[in-house]
Design an enzyme around this catalytic site. Structure first.
Site, PDB file in Angstrom:
ATOM      1  N   TYR A   9       0.888  -1.273  -0.273  1.00 56.97           N
ATOM      2  CA  TYR A   9      -0.055   0.361   0.005  1.00 56.97           C
ATOM      3  C   TYR A   9       0.783   1.411  -0.191  1.00 56.97           C
ATOM      4  CZ  TYR A   9      -4.023  -3.339   1.107  1.00 56.97           C
ATOM      5  OH  TYR A   9      -4.765  -3.825   1.340  1.00 56.97           O
TER       6      TYR A   9
ATOM      7  N   GLY B  30     -16.658  -0.487  -4.871  1.00 60.75           N
ATOM      8  CA  GLY B  30     -15.780   1.043  -5.246  1.00 60.75           C
ATOM      9  C   GLY B  30     -17.224   1.839  -4.959  1.00 60.75           C
TER      10      GLY B  30
ATOM     11  N   GLY C  41     -24.748   4.993  -1.914  1.00 62.60           N
ATOM     12  CA  GLY C  41     -25.075   5.561  -2.430  1.00 62.60           C
ATOM     13  C   GLY C  41     -24.868   6.933  -3.311  1.00 62.60           C
TER      14      GLY C  41
END
Length: 328
Positions: free
Chosen positions: A53, A215, A220
């Site tokens: 990461y 993703g 919403g």
């Protein structure tokens, strides 16, 4: 905060896991520190990261950020169940990736240094190795456990049969083996229900879903686009998926509105209700996003709602585990 055991172990972890992949590339170090501090305030004690990461080969940017946060003291390290991963490319030479004993041991030492800690609570294989025998992998992990550098071992992105083969090999060595499997799992991606989840339950592994909001599409996205705040769900592959599934997403957001819950909370709440799931990974970019994630813990889905979600996001085949999902 609610807590549960990680798989068949006695280790208590929060029902939400703090994912740190945004720390560095998307979220500044001060903001990352603030998110981690707020997570502890909320009782979230389960943090997940990986040596790759930060996406600068060999640097472990995100692990470094977490390490500097631990270094502030105040009981930060003692409170956190720390999970990181090994497998990805950490250099240009051939032995600087994968699951050879050499790379596992060296990558662990490097992660410990970056994280400024003596022990990794959950050391996860980020991907299955198709070229390394399990005898070699388990010998390396046993060495790290014996040295106190690793407490538990987990997997990520394994198939169901990989889990069984791994556990069979560990059992022959009288070793605990895997205690968790981290996999993509959400309303829109349910393949793991066929064999991964049943295998994990059979072997006593906790399921740690990544990408629980697919993703951002289950968070919403259409409402946020109207409000001008759906950067993630309206870009790249997410944009293509939205175009393909827009009617379903529209119906989903309407259902969530009728329930009086935020779509992200419903998606996380659904995962929390699934068999075998320990803790979905939330990956907030801001403190506000973290705060709003806790709404998932208040969601209770009745049978009618679960049926409607299955209609909107059908499970693979007939649903449930194989072979009944595809055969009689």
């Amino acid at each position: 905060m609610e807590y549960t055991n990680l798989g068949r172990t006695g280790l208590s972890v929060s029902r939400l896991c703090l994912g740190t992949m945004n720390f560095g590339p998307q979220t500044t170090e001060p903001d990352s520190f603030a998110i981690m501090d707020r997570a502890l305030e909320h009782g979230i004690n389960f943090f997940d990261t990986a040596n790759v990461y930060g996406w600068q080969t060999g640097e472990g940017i995100t692990e470094q950020i977490i390490g500097r946060w631990f270094a502030q003291g105040g009981g930060r390290r003692e409170k956190v169940v720390l999970a990181t991963k090994v497998y990805g490319k950490m250099g240009e030479w051939p032995n600087e990736q994968g699951l050879s004993a050499r790379h596992i041991v060296r990558a662990c030492e490097d992660s410990l240094r970056r994280l400024q800690t003596d022990t990794i609570d959950l050391y996860q294989m980020h991907h299955v190795s198709r070229s390394t025998p399990w005898e070699e992998i388990w010998q390396a992990m046993e060495t790290l456990v014996a040295q106190g550098k690793v407490l538990y071992v987990g997997s990520s992105n394994f198939a169901g049969w990989h889990l069984s083969v791994a556990q069979e090999a560990a059992g022959k060595r009288h070793f605990l083996g895997l205690v968790s499997e981290q996999c993509i799992y959400n309303l829109m991606t349910r393949y793991v229900e066929l064999e991964v989840v049943p295998a994990a339950q059979h072997h006593g592994l906790g399921i740690i879903p990544w990408s629980p909001l697919h993703g951002g599409l289950l968070a919403g996205v259409l409402r946020k686009m109207t409000e001008g705040g759906a950067a993630r769900g309206a870009a790249g592959r997410s944009a293509d998926a939205l175009a393909e599934h827009r009617p379903t997403i529209e119906a989903y957001e309407k259902l969530c509105g009728d329930l009086g819950h935020d779509p992200a909370d419903v998606a996380l709440g659904w995962l929390l209700s699934r068999p075998g799931v320990t803790a979905p990974i939330i990956g907030p970019r801001t403190v506000d996003q973290l705060d709003r994630s806790l709404g998932a813990l208040t969601v209770t889905l009745d049978e009618d709602t679960r049926t409607r979600l299955d209609e909107l996001f059908p499970p693979v085949g007939a649903g449930g585990p194989g072979p009944e999902a595809w055969a009689w």
